[in-house]
Scaffold this active site. Structure first.
Site, PDB file in Angstrom:
ATOM      1  N   GLU C 107       0.558   3.941 -27.873  1.00 43.23           N
ATOM      2  CA  GLU C 107       1.682   3.567 -27.006  1.00 43.23           C
ATOM      3  C   GLU C 107       1.695   4.434 -25.754  1.00 43.23           C
ATOM      4  O   GLU C 107       2.081   5.604 -25.796  1.00 43.23           O
ATOM      5  CB  GLU C 107       2.996   3.719 -27.765  1.00 43.23           C
ATOM      6  N   LYS C 237       9.462   5.856 -48.974  1.00 47.46           N
ATOM      7  CA  LYS C 237       9.059   4.803 -48.035  1.00 47.46           C
ATOM      8  C   LYS C 237      10.185   3.821 -47.764  1.00 47.46           C
ATOM      9  O   LYS C 237       9.947   2.664 -47.416  1.00 47.46           O
ATOM     10  CB  LYS C 237       7.784   4.103 -48.550  1.00 47.46           C
ATOM     11  N   ASP C 312       1.125  10.535 -44.818  1.00 50.18           N
ATOM     12  CA  ASP C 312       1.268   9.157 -45.276  1.00 50.18           C
ATOM     13  C   ASP C 312       2.136   8.409 -44.270  1.00 50.18           C
ATOM     14  O   ASP C 312       3.347   8.619 -44.204  1.00 50.18           O
ATOM     15  CB  ASP C 312       1.927   9.160 -46.665  1.00 50.18           C
ATOM     16  N   HIS C 407       6.938   2.259 -18.317  1.00 43.69           N
ATOM     17  CA  HIS C 407       5.995   1.361 -18.958  1.00 43.69           C
ATOM     18  C   HIS C 407       5.221   0.544 -17.944  1.00 43.69           C
ATOM     19  O   HIS C 407       4.047   0.278 -18.110  1.00 43.69           O
ATOM     20  CB  HIS C 407       6.724   0.462 -19.959  1.00 43.69           C
TER      21      HIS C 407
END
Lengths: 416, 416, 416, 416
Positions: C107, C237, C312, C407
Site C-alpha cells: 500500500e 483471529k 501470524d 494517494h
C-alpha cells in the site's frame, strides 16, 4: 408522626403561591405534611397545565414514607395493573417449591403467556435454578498524567487491596468488598469494585463505599485524580460486555427439560421446531442485529417483576441480559437461560413501598432474609425461572404463529 | 356495564374454589365482574401464599378496562410514587413551550436532579429537539433451502415491495409501510418492515400487518418458510446495532448551549470539567466496557417517564439507547443527546389507563394528536429534552462528587 | 542435509505424474528434496491451470526449512516489498533507544506517512511504551448435562487449579499457566487459560498444554465433556470484548506529548484540530458504526510489521485492536494508544524464516531474548510506538485533507 | 527504463551519506535507480543497526515498479512461503469449475487442512457461491453547529443526491456511486458513500471521489464542515456492525451439503458432532466472548489468500467477518458461510506485483475481467468457497481433537 411545618400556610393558599411562583414546586413539604403537599402540588400542576389528575391523586396510601426517600415533587401515585403468573415449581439452590410470581404490566397477553410456560415447566418437574455469582459493582474512573503513571497506578492497586477494602467497608455494616479489578485505557484507569450487599440491591451502599475507597486512593496515590465515582464500567443501566463476562448483581441460571407430551399438548409444538426457531431467532437473529442479548423477550418478564416489586426499572436494561439456549434431547427439549446481571433487592429502594412489599411477600422474599442475603438469592432464582417460562412460551407461540393472533384476541381494543 | 356471568358463584365461594383448584386462576372473570374477580383472586393468592395484599387491593380505580386488555390474572394495582420534573423550556419541531414532565420512580434524588438540569437548560433558552426518523419495525425470519434460494428471495423482495405493502396495509387503517430492508445470513433471510404508526407505539399493529405481508410472501415465493414474525432483527426489547443505525420508533435528537454563569451558579461546574468527564465516562468508559450505550443514565429518565405514561417498560432497554455528546464552546458547554429508538405511544397500550392518561395530559399529549401522529412526535421531543437535562445534571453531580452525598441525604433510610 | 527419497522419480516424470493424478499434490516431497518438490509442484500447477509462475519460483531461499513446518503444498515464495520506517525514539520499559521499523506492504504512502509520524514523535522526545499484561490464551469449551452440573463444574475448577496447572505445564519447558478463568452459559463452560510463553507467540504451545489440562479435567470431573480445545472465548483471529477486557498476548500502551511547534511545522496541524478529529472519528465514528476498534488505522501498521517479521497475519484481526486517545494540553497534543491483544513472537512460527528473521534483527529482537521473553516485550513496545506514530500522522493527514492527495501522488498508477 | 538521477553519487558514497545523515532515508531514489537505491538503503540500515539483511536483499525481482507506488523506503523483499490448496469445485454465479487456491502463510498445517476441507466439498459436488452485494464505501464526517443544522443537512442530502453523484463520478472513469446513506449523531453527520469499483478494490478511487462529493457539499451547504474524508463509518480496517449490516466490498455467501460418507471417511466426523460444535463454538462462544465474528478461523484463509494475491492485508480485519452456520439434514451436514465485507481487487494495489499477479493467474482472475468487474466477483466467490472448506475442516479437526496433534506433527520444530 407530627410534621414540623417550618412555615405556616393553608392548603389553597399553598396552591396559589406555587402557581404564582412564590413557593417552589419542591419546597411545598416545608409548609405542610407529605400528603397535603402532594395534593397541593397536584392541584398546582392541574392549574398550570390545564390537566385533571384525579386518578393520580386517588391513592389512599401513606405519603409520608416516600417523602424525600423514593421520589421528589410527588403529586400522587401511578397505578399499574398487577397480576400473578404461575404457579411455577422451582428446584433452586435457594428457592424451592411452587411460586406465584407478581407482574405489573400494561401489556395484554404477557401474564397469560408466561403462565402457560410456567404450567409446561411445572408439569415437567419444575425449573432448576442457581445463583452462580453475586456482587454489585461500581467503577470509578481516574485520570493520570501518562500511560506510565497509569500503569504504575494499576501496579499500586494490586498491592493495596487491603487499604481500599478497609476504607470501603468502613462506610457500611453489611457490604463486603469482594473484587477489585482495574482496567487501563491510555492515561485513564477504571477500578471495578464488586461488593456483596446482602438482600439490598446495594447501588447506593456501593457508591458510598466506593467513594471512601477513592478517598483512600487519592490520599495515597497522589497522581491519580478521580473524575467520577461512576465511569461507565460498572455498568449501571446500560448493557455491557463487562457485565456479561464478569457479572453484576446476581448471575443466575435456570433450566428445564420439557417432555414431548407437554410440548405437544400444552405448547402445541415439537422439540425440533422450537430448537430451530431458538437458533435462528435468538442466536442468528441477535448476531445479525448486532445485539448482546441472545434471547426472545426476557425484558418482558424482568420489567413486569421489577415494576411489581419496587426494583429500579431503569436497571431492566442490563438485568434483562439473557442467553436463551435450547437442545433437542431425544424428542424432548432442553432449555436454559443464563442471566449475567440481575440487579435486585428485597430491602431498600422501592421494595419497602406498600404494594411492592406485598408483591415480594407473595414470593416470601419481602425484607431481609434469614440468613441475610438469602431472600435476594431466592428472588433471583424465581426471576430466572419466570424468564425461562416466558422464553419457552414465546418460542412456542411464535413457532405456532400465534403472536399477532394473541394480540388481536387479547389486546384488540387497547391496541391496534 | 353489565357483566355476563357465565356461571354463578358467590364471592367467598369463588375464593374457596380457586384455592381448591376447582376454578383456574385465570378463569375467575367467567364468574363475576372484573373488580370482584381481581379481589377474589387476591384473596385466593393471600390464602395460598400466606401473604397480606391489602395495599395492592386498595385501588379505587376501575378494573373493567384492564380486564383482558392490559393484563391477566389481575389482583389489584401496583402503586408507584409519581412526581413531576420541570418545567423545561423546549423549542422543538413539535413540542414548543414549557413542560412539566411526569416521572414515576422509586429512586430517591432522580426527580430532583432532573429538575436541576431542566432549570439550567431553561435558563439558557431551552432545549432544541427534533424527531429525525419515525418508524416502528418488525422483522420476520424466513428459512430457505440454500444460499442461492436465499439470494433469489432477496432479489424477489426487491421486486415485490408493492405486494407486501398492500398486504400489510390491508390490516390497518392507520399504519403505513415505509421501509422494507432484507438481511441475509446463510439460508436465512430477515425482512425488516418499518411502519408509520401515528400516535400509537404500534408494536401490535405492526405485528399483525407483518404477518399479513408474510402470508403474501409465502403464497408467492414458495421456497421461503416464515419461522417467526419476529426474528430479533426488529429489535424489540433488546438494544442492537441495527436499531442504532436504522432507528426504531422515534429517532430523536436534542441539544442546548449551557452558558458559563449557569454552569457555575446552577450546576457548580465548568464547561471544561463537564466535557472532560463526558469524554472519559460516556465515551471511553462505555467503549472500554463494550457497551453500545454512550451516555450516563438516560435509562433513568426514560424508565420514569415510560412508567408514568403507560409505555411498555420492557422497551426501556432500547429506548434508552443514547449518545450523549459535549463540546466546549468558549466558556460555555454544548450538549446533545441522540436517541435512535424511542418507542412510545399516546394512544393504545397502557397509555389509556387512568393515571397514565392523566400523566400524558400534563404534557398535553394524551390521546391522538391533531394531526394524527403529532402527539407522539411531541412526546418524543419532550423525552429527549428531559434526557438531555438529566444527562447534564449527572455530569455536574458526578463532577462535583455529589453522587454518594445525594443518596446519603435523600435516600438514607430507604437505602443503605 | 540429505533427503531420503522414499521413492525414486525424475523431475519431469514427477510433474507428469502429478498432472495425471498419479502423485498427489501434497505427496511430492516423498519423491525428491523440498526445493525440487516445490518446483515440480509449481510446474504441475502451471500445466493444470495454464498460468506462468516464474516469479513465484524465482526465490533463491532455502526450501528445506519450510517443508512441513510453515506451509504445505509449497510452489515458491510470495515476495512483498519491504521498507523501513523511522527511526523512532522509544523510552519503553523494555525497548529503549532509536529504532528503524521494518514494514512489508503493498500500500503506497503507508511507510512514508508512518515515518512522518515517527519524526514528530522523536522530535518531541520519543514515545513512552509499556507492556502491562502478558499472556497467551486458549479457551476450551465443555458441555455438561445441566446448569447445575455446569455450576458444580465451575466450583470444581476453582478448587483444582493446581491439578490443571501441573497437567498443562508438563507439556512445555517454557510455558507457565498464569490464569484460569471459567465462563458459564447454560450447560456449557469455557475455561480461558492464559500462559506466559516467553519469546514465542505461543499459540501451539498453549493449545497442546490446554489439551493436557483438558485431559486432566475429563479424568477427574467425569460429567464434563470437552467439545473443542478452542471454544472461541480465546479469542483467536477474531476481535472480542473478552480480549479487550482481559487481554491476549501482550497488552501494551504507548504515549507521547507532541509540542506545538512540531504540530505546526511537521504535521501542519494544531492540537485543537487533531483532538477534535480524534474525538469525532476515532470515538464517535466507531461508536456510531458499532465497532470495538476506536482508532484510525492501527491495522495498517500492525499488518505491515506482522508481515515483515513472520507473525501470524490472521492475528492482525485482534492484534490491531486499539484505543487511540488524545488530549489538548495547553497548545500541545497528548496522544496515547492502548492495544489489549498484540500477539507476537520472536521465535517460532514464521519468525525464523530468512527474511523475517532479518527483519526482526533490524530491531534487535530476533530469536530468544536475554532474559527469555524480553525480546517479545521489546517488540510489543516497538509495535505500539509505531502504531502511535501512524495514528498521529493519519489524524494530521486527514485533518489537512491530504488523504486523497497522498494517494493520488504516491499510488496513482498502481491504484485508481 | 532510464532513471533520471537528479544528483550524481556512487553506491558506496550513498550508503555513507545516508549513515552520516547527509542523505535522508527516503531521498535515496533521487540519486540512483530503484534497485540500487533499495540496496544502498539496505546497507545503510545494516550499518546503522548492526544487522545482516542478505535474504531481504536477495530478490531478483524488478524494483522499479514498486518505487513510490506500493511502498517507500524499500530495502528489499519479504519472502513468504506460497502454497496451493485444492482443487475445489465451485458452482458460483461467477466462478465455475475446479480451482487451485494460492495461499501465502507461515503457519504450518493451514494449507493441508484447507485442502482436506476442499476435498470433502468437492466430493459432495462442490460449493455454491454468490456475491449478493458489491460496493466499496467511504464515509466522511461533517460537523455542524447544532442538531437542527445537522437534521437540516440530512434533509438536504436526501434532496441533492444527484449533485453528489456527479461530483464524485467526475473523478473516475470506472467508479459508480450507488448508495448515499447519512447517519446523524448530535451535531455530526456521516455520509456513507458506496461505489461500484469494477475489478479494483477501489479504496483510493473511492477516497478521491468522496472528496469531490464533499467539496460539492461544502460549496452548497455552507453550514457543514467536513472534518475528514474518513469518519470511521466506512469502516476500513476495523470490523463494524455497519459493515456487517450494509456490506463493504463484496458481500458473498457460499454453502455445501456434506454427505454422510464424506463426513465419515474424509472428515472422520458425523453431522451431529460437527453441528453441535459449530453451535457451541461459533455461535455461543462468540456470543459469550462479545465478538461480532461468528466463525472458527475465517481469518486464516482470508489472510493467506490476501497475502498471496497482493490484497491489503490490513483489511483482513473486516474481510474475515463471517457467519459460519450448520444444519443437520438427515445424516448430512449443511454448512454455509456469509461474509459481509470482502474487500478485494484483481487490478491495482499489490495485485500487479510479480508474484501476486501470478498467484491471481492460478485462479484465472488476474487483471481486469471481461466484462469489467467480473474477475473480482469470481475471486470473491473463490474466497468464500475456500473459507467454507477451511471452516468445515476446522470443525472436523477440533471435533476429533486433532488440533494440538496436527500442530505437534507438522509444526514441532518451528513452534513449541
Amino acid at each position: 408522626m407530627v410534621y414540623m411545618k417550618k412555615k405556616a400556610a393553608g392548603a389553597d393558599d399553598i396552591v396559589g403561591k406555587v402557581v404564582r411562583g412564590e413557593i417552589s414546586l419542591h419546597k411545598i413539604e416545608d409548609y405542610t405534611d407529605p400528603r397535603s403537599a402532594a395534593m397541593a402540588r397536584r392541584k398546582a400542576i392541574e392549574t398550570m397545565t390545564g390537566s385533571e389528575l384525579e386518578s393520580i391523586g386517588s391513592s389512599s396510601l401513606d405519603y409520608s414514607q416516600i417523602s424525600n426517600k423514593n421520589a421528589e415533587n410527588v403529586i400522587g401515585y401511578m397505578q399499574m395493573p398487577l397480576g400473578v403468573a404461575g404457579p411455577i415449581k422451582i428446584n433452586g439452590s435457594n428457592a424451592s417449591g411452587e411460586y406465584y410470581v407478581p407482574m405489573a404490566t400494561t401489556e395484554g397477553a404477557l401474564i397469560a403467556s408466561v403462565s402457560r410456560g410456567m404450567k409446561a415447566v411445572t408439569m415437567c418437574g419444575g425449573a432448576n435454578a442457581r445463583v452462580i455469582k453475586d456482587g454489585m459493582t461500581r467503577a470509578p474512573v481516574f485520570e493520570l498524567g501518562s500511560v506510565n503513571d497509569a500503569a504504575d497506578f494499576v501496579d499500586w492497586i494490586g498491592r493495596n487491596r487491603e487499604g481500599m477494602r478497609k476504607a470501603a467497608e468502613s462506610t457500611t455494616s453489611h457490604g463486603k468488598l469482594k473484587e477489585i479489578v482495574p482496567f487501563l485505557m491510555g492515561n485513564n484507569v477504571w477500578i471495578r469494585f464488586s461488593f456483596h450487599t446482602g438482600d439490598a440491591m446495594g447501588m447506593n451502599m456501593v457508591t458510598i463505599a466506593s467513594e471512601a475507597a477513592c478517598e483512600y486512593i487519592e490520599r495515597n496515590f497522589k497522581k491519580a485524580r478521580m473524575l467520577s465515582v461512576s465511569g461507565n464500567m460498572c455498568s449501571d443501566k446500560k448493557e455491557s460486555a463487562v457485565n456479561n463476562l464478569l457479572g453484576r448483581g446476581k448471575t443466575v441460571v435456570a433450566d428445564a427439560l420439557i417432555r414431548e407430551e407437554v410440548l405437544n399438548n400444552v405448547l402445541k409444538a415439537t422439540a425440533a421446531s422450537l430448537h430451530n426457531l431458538s437458533v435462528k431467532k435468538n442466536l442468528l437473529g441477535s448476531a445479525m442485529a448486532g445485539s448482546s442479548k441472545f434471547n426472545g423477550h426476557a425484558a418482558n418478564m424482568v420489567a413486569a417483576i421489577f415494576a411489581a416489586t419496587g426494583q429500579d426499572i431503569a436497571q431492566v436494561v442490563e438485568s434483562s441480559s439473557c442467553f436463551t439456549l435450547t437442545e433437542i434431547r431425544g424428542k424432548d427439549l432442553y432449555i436454559s437461560v443464563t442471566m449475567p446481571s440481575v440487579e435486585i433487592g428485597t430491602i431498600g429502594g422501592g421494595s419497602s413501598l406498600p404494594t411492592q412489599r406485598e408483591a415480594l411477600s407473595i414470593m416470601k422474599v419481602s425484607g431481609g432474609g434469614n440468613p441475610p442475603g438469602s431472600n435476594s438469592l431466592k428472588f433471583a432464582e424465581i426471576i430466572a425461572s419466570a424468564v425461562l417460562a416466558g422464553e419457552l412460551n414465546l418460542l412456542a407461540a411464535q413457532s405456532a404463529r400465534e403472536l399477532g393472533k394473541a394480540h388481536k384476541a387479547l389486546g384488540r381494543n387497547a391496541k391496534a
